[in-house]
Design a protein around this motif. Structure first.
Motif, PDB file in Angstrom:
ATOM      1  N   GLY A 388       0.809  -1.215   0.000  1.00 43.82           N
ATOM      2  CA  GLY A 388       0.000   0.000   0.000  1.00 43.82           C
ATOM      3  C   GLY A 388       0.838   1.258   0.000  1.00 43.82           C
ATOM      4  O   GLY A 388       2.018   1.248   0.363  1.00 43.82           O
ATOM      5  N   VAL A 389       0.215   2.362  -0.407  1.00 45.52           N
ATOM      6  CA  VAL A 389       0.881   3.657  -0.455  1.00 45.52           C
ATOM      7  C   VAL A 389      -0.099   4.743  -0.033  1.00 45.52           C
ATOM      8  O   VAL A 389      -1.303   4.645  -0.286  1.00 45.52           O
ATOM      9  N   GLU A 390       0.438   5.771   0.652  1.00 50.50           N
ATOM     10  CA  GLU A 390      -0.373   6.919   1.079  1.00 50.50           C
ATOM     11  C   GLU A 390       0.393   8.207   0.788  1.00 50.50           C
ATOM     12  O   GLU A 390       1.579   8.320   1.135  1.00 50.50           O
ATOM     13  N   TYR A 391      -0.293   9.145   0.143  1.00 52.04           N
ATOM     14  CA  TYR A 391       0.278  10.476  -0.086  1.00 52.04           C
ATOM     15  C   TYR A 391      -0.388  11.450   0.856  1.00 52.04           C
ATOM     16  O   TYR A 391      -1.622  11.590   0.859  1.00 52.04           O
ATOM     17  N   GLY A 392       0.415  12.124   1.684  1.00 59.14           N
ATOM     18  CA  GLY A 392      -0.111  13.086   2.644  1.00 59.14           C
ATOM     19  C   GLY A 392       0.267  14.507   2.292  1.00 59.14           C
ATOM     20  O   GLY A 392       1.423  14.785   1.947  1.00 59.14           O
ATOM     21  N   LEU A 393      -0.698  15.405   2.375  1.00 58.62           N
ATOM     22  CA  LEU A 393      -0.476  16.822   2.115  1.00 58.62           C
ATOM     23  C   LEU A 393      -1.277  17.611   3.135  1.00 58.62           C
ATOM     24  O   LEU A 393      -2.505  17.720   3.031  1.00 58.62           O
ATOM     25  N   GLY A 394      -0.585  18.133   4.144  1.00 59.66           N
ATOM     26  CA  GLY A 394      -1.285  18.843   5.202  1.00 59.66           C
ATOM     27  C   GLY A 394      -2.260  17.905   5.916  1.00 59.66           C
ATOM     28  O   GLY A 394      -1.908  16.776   6.276  1.00 59.66           O
ATOM     29  N   PRO A 395      -3.507  18.315   6.108  1.00 60.84           N
ATOM     30  CA  PRO A 395      -4.468  17.451   6.793  1.00 60.84           C
ATOM     31  C   PRO A 395      -5.071  16.375   5.889  1.00 60.84           C
ATOM     32  O   PRO A 395      -5.816  15.521   6.358  1.00 60.84           O
ATOM     33  N   TRP A 396      -4.744  16.393   4.597  1.00 64.88           N
ATOM     34  CA  TRP A 396      -5.371  15.475   3.653  1.00 64.88           C
ATOM     35  C   TRP A 396      -4.466  14.286   3.368  1.00 64.88           C
ATOM     36  O   TRP A 396      -3.246  14.373   3.446  1.00 64.88           O
ATOM     37  N   ALA A 397      -5.080  13.181   3.019  1.00 64.28           N
ATOM     38  CA  ALA A 397      -4.333  11.982   2.643  1.00 64.28           C
ATOM     39  C   ALA A 397      -5.094  11.218   1.569  1.00 64.28           C
ATOM     40  O   ALA A 397      -6.321  11.097   1.633  1.00 64.28           O
ATOM     41  N   LEU A 398      -4.377  10.729   0.577  1.00 62.87           N
ATOM     42  CA  LEU A 398      -4.936   9.875  -0.471  1.00 62.87           C
ATOM     43  C   LEU A 398      -4.216   8.533  -0.423  1.00 62.87           C
ATOM     44  O   LEU A 398      -2.981   8.495  -0.284  1.00 62.87           O
ATOM     45  N   ARG A 399      -4.969   7.432  -0.551  1.00 56.13           N
ATOM     46  CA  ARG A 399      -4.390   6.105  -0.360  1.00 56.13           C
ATOM     47  C   ARG A 399      -4.831   5.144  -1.456  1.00 56.13           C
ATOM     48  O   ARG A 399      -5.914   5.273  -2.016  1.00 56.13           O
ATOM     49  N   LEU A 416      -9.006  12.865   6.293  1.00 58.31           N
ATOM     50  CA  LEU A 416      -8.954  14.277   6.680  1.00 58.31           C
ATOM     51  C   LEU A 416      -8.665  14.321   8.171  1.00 58.31           C
ATOM     52  O   LEU A 416      -9.446  13.809   8.975  1.00 58.31           O
ATOM     53  N   ASN A 417      -7.538  14.922   8.541  1.00 57.85           N
ATOM     54  CA  ASN A 417      -7.105  14.959   9.936  1.00 57.85           C
ATOM     55  C   ASN A 417      -7.045  16.401  10.426  1.00 57.85           C
ATOM     56  O   ASN A 417      -6.091  17.129  10.141  1.00 57.85           O
ATOM     57  N   LEU A 418      -8.098  16.822  11.133  1.00 56.71           N
ATOM     58  CA  LEU A 418      -8.149  18.139  11.748  1.00 56.71           C
ATOM     59  C   LEU A 418      -7.750  18.011  13.223  1.00 56.71           C
ATOM     60  O   LEU A 418      -7.588  16.915  13.744  1.00 56.71           O
ATOM     61  N   GLU A 419      -7.607  19.106  13.902  1.00 54.39           N
ATOM     62  CA  GLU A 419      -7.170  19.037  15.293  1.00 54.39           C
ATOM     63  C   GLU A 419      -8.191  18.336  16.175  1.00 54.39           C
ATOM     64  O   GLU A 419      -7.839  17.554  17.057  1.00 54.39           O
ATOM     65  N   ALA A 420      -9.470  18.590  15.957  1.00 57.05           N
ATOM     66  CA  ALA A 420     -10.497  18.029  16.824  1.00 57.05           C
ATOM     67  C   ALA A 420     -11.197  16.819  16.216  1.00 57.05           C
ATOM     68  O   ALA A 420     -11.925  16.118  16.921  1.00 57.05           O
ATOM     69  N   LEU A 421     -10.995  16.583  14.939  1.00 54.30           N
ATOM     70  CA  LEU A 421     -11.732  15.511  14.278  1.00 54.30           C
ATOM     71  C   LEU A 421     -10.911  14.947  13.117  1.00 54.30           C
ATOM     72  O   LEU A 421     -10.252  15.691  12.401  1.00 54.30           O
ATOM     73  N   ALA A 422     -10.967  13.637  12.957  1.00 59.89           N
ATOM     74  CA  ALA A 422     -10.314  12.983  11.828  1.00 59.89           C
ATOM     75  C   ALA A 422     -11.287  11.974  11.233  1.00 59.89           C
ATOM     76  O   ALA A 422     -11.970  11.245  11.958  1.00 59.89           O
ATOM     77  N   LEU A 423     -11.347  11.955   9.907  1.00 57.95           N
ATOM     78  CA  LEU A 423     -12.230  11.031   9.193  1.00 57.95           C
ATOM     79  C   LEU A 423     -11.401  10.219   8.204  1.00 57.95           C
ATOM     80  O   LEU A 423     -10.509  10.752   7.538  1.00 57.95           O
ATOM     81  N   ASP A 424     -11.716   8.935   8.116  1.00 53.92           N
ATOM     82  CA  ASP A 424     -11.082   8.058   7.137  1.00 53.92           C
ATOM     83  C   ASP A 424     -12.177   7.303   6.398  1.00 53.92           C
ATOM     84  O   ASP A 424     -13.085   6.739   7.024  1.00 53.92           O
ATOM     85  N   LEU A 425     -12.076   7.276   5.070  1.00 59.93           N
ATOM     86  CA  LEU A 425     -13.060   6.606   4.231  1.00 59.93           C
ATOM     87  C   LEU A 425     -12.318   5.719   3.243  1.00 59.93           C
ATOM     88  O   LEU A 425     -11.272   6.096   2.722  1.00 59.93           O
ATOM     89  N   ALA A 426     -12.854   4.520   3.006  1.00 58.40           N
ATOM     90  CA  ALA A 426     -12.181   3.597   2.092  1.00 58.40           C
ATOM     91  C   ALA A 426     -13.191   2.862   1.232  1.00 58.40           C
ATOM     92  O   ALA A 426     -14.293   2.517   1.697  1.00 58.40           O
TER      93      ALA A 426
END
Length: 448
Positions: A388-399, A416-426
């Motif tokens: 697997g591979v993940e590209y991270g740019l600031g709070p965003w990530a593509l996998r 999407l990784n914010l200070e108070a909340l993070a969401l991951d979808l696949a």
């Protein structure tokens, strides 16, 4: 040391959550960290900087509600007619084995298995002429029990001291599922000719399916700790774990199908035979009355090592390095002419190790960063590999990622990784067991 209670999500193999959503988006790859302490005991003391821990929404449980009679056994109690006409055991297994995601199109059992002979050759199809996969294998060998039982569902873990913990929980799951053609049938399918199937009675051409299910209570005692840092390498973590179980139920079954021929060598039909072993606690015999009342128990030892380097990590775990399991119950075998029942005892080998190897490497870029990860599992289980591979740019990530695990699988994900909340979808895919084709699923995780 302050004692605390930890909740650990269900691991691989069985009814439960297999990987985090981040891993699913990367093709199911296992990232180094505590989430995989069940596969490598050293990860119990490993930093969790590689795998973000959050609440994984078990979307697959939705398909077990009566609103989906194709996959829900509970529809039996709410709408028996829908259950009788629509419930499919293979669809239920496919969804139950992937509770981490909602399967959009779970696998569907064929109405029948047909050995088809034509001028074009020999084939194995379902009742509608669609080809079936003649070979499929996941999990451990279903031919005998193992001490390597499924990981408990939501076990409780208690810290007993620095690096020492005790965990207990209940488990239930498929230990192994396999479909294999005999060498003669494989040759006949390859050549498109029935000649390898003739000349013997019964025919050496047979298609065999086997599976094993177990449930019970498990208790594990483990220790994990970091060693002094090695200059130029990093911090090495080691771990050991001993786990025992008391069995509540064990089912081991197999079935065979082969073509039959008349005196002129023409196909006259298909012969079948089956065998299954059943075990449950003796105190249930009065209510179940199957003659399978007995006892199940087992004990095993696991070891592991992991290295936390600068921008990389690598781990090696060996489960069931030594172990023993024993079940007593009844064995039933039969054909279309009848069946026999015999009290029996099933025992495992003393050593049936499963090797788990995984690693990750973070590559800084001028804009963002790239995470590469891979794993492999082999030994007493069917081999599995993921990349697997993940590209991270600031709070965003593509996998994205792919793997081989009972067939080809592929994943796409975003985070999407914010200070108070993070969401991951696949969006996940895997090959439908037995019948082939691609099954799609959706997974979601939330962190606060």
């Amino acid at each position: 040391m302050k004692r605390r209670v930890l909740l650990i999500l269900l691991g691989l193999s069985g009814l439960g959550l297999a990987q985090g959503v981040r891993s699913l988006g990367m093709g199911g790859v296992a990232l180094p960290g505590p989430a995989y302490a069940w596969a490598n005991p050293a990860y119990a003391a490993f930093p969790d900087r590689w795998e973000r821990q959050g609440f994984q929404v078990p979307l697959g449980l939705l398909r077990l509600l009566p609103f989906f009679p194709e996959t829900s056994p509970f529809a039996y109690f709410t709408d028996f007619q829908a259950f009788r006409t629509r419930f499919d055991l293979l669809s239920f297994y496919d969804q139950a084995a992937h509770l981490d995601s909602f399967l959009i199109n779970p696998a569907r059992s064929p109405d029948e298995v047909v050995f088809r002979v034509s001028a074009g050759g020999l084939s194995v199809t379902d009742g509608e002429g669609r080809p079936l996969i003649p070979s499929f294998s996941v999990g451990s060998s279903p031919e005998k029990p193992e001490a390597l039982v499924p990981h408990p569902f939501l076990p409780l873990a208690f810290e007993l001291g620095p690096g020492t913990y005790l965990s207990l929980g209940t488990f239930a799951g498929i230990q192994g599922l396999r479909v294999n053609p005999s060498p003669a049938l494989a040759e006949a399918l390859q050549k498109g000719s029935l000649e390898p199937c003739k000349g013997q009675d019964p025919s050496p051409c047979l298609l065999e399916a086997s599976g094993a299910f177990s449930s019970g209570l498990s208790l594990a005692l483990g220790f994990a700790a970091p060693l002094p840092e090695v200059p130029g390498l990093g911090t090495i973590h080691v771990g050991v774990r001993g786990e025992g179980f008391y069995g509540l139920a064990y089912v081991e079954a197999s079935a065979k199908a082969r073509p039959t021929f008349d005196q002129d060598g023409n196909v006259s039909g298909t012969g079948y035979e089956y065998r299954y072993f059943l075990s449950y606690p003796s105190f249930l015999e009065g209510s179940l009355g199957q003659g399978a009342g007995g006892q199940g128990y087992g004990l095993r030892a696991d070891v592991g090592v992991a290295v936390d380097g600068e921008g990389w990590a690598l781990g090696l775990g060996v489960r069931n390095l030594l172990g023993f399991a024993r079940w007593s119950g009844v064995e039933v075998s039969g054909t279309e002419n009848g069946e026999t029942r015999t009290p029996a005892t099933k025992e495992s080998d003393f050593a049936a190790p499963e090797v788990f190897l995984n690693g990750a490497y973070r590559l800084p870029l001028e804009v963002g960063s790239l995470l590469l990860a891979a794993d492999a599992r082999f030994g007493s289980v069917a081999p599995a590999f993921h990349l697997g591979v993940e590209y991270g740019l600031g709070p965003w990530a593509l996998r994205t990622g792919l793997g081989l695990e009972g067939g080809f699988r592929f994943g796409l994900g975003a985070g999407l990784n914010l200070e108070a909340l993070a969401l991951d979808l696949a969006l996940t895919t895997h090959e439908a067991p037995l019948v082939g084709g691609t099954v799609y699923g959706v997974a979601l995780a939330v962190s606060f």
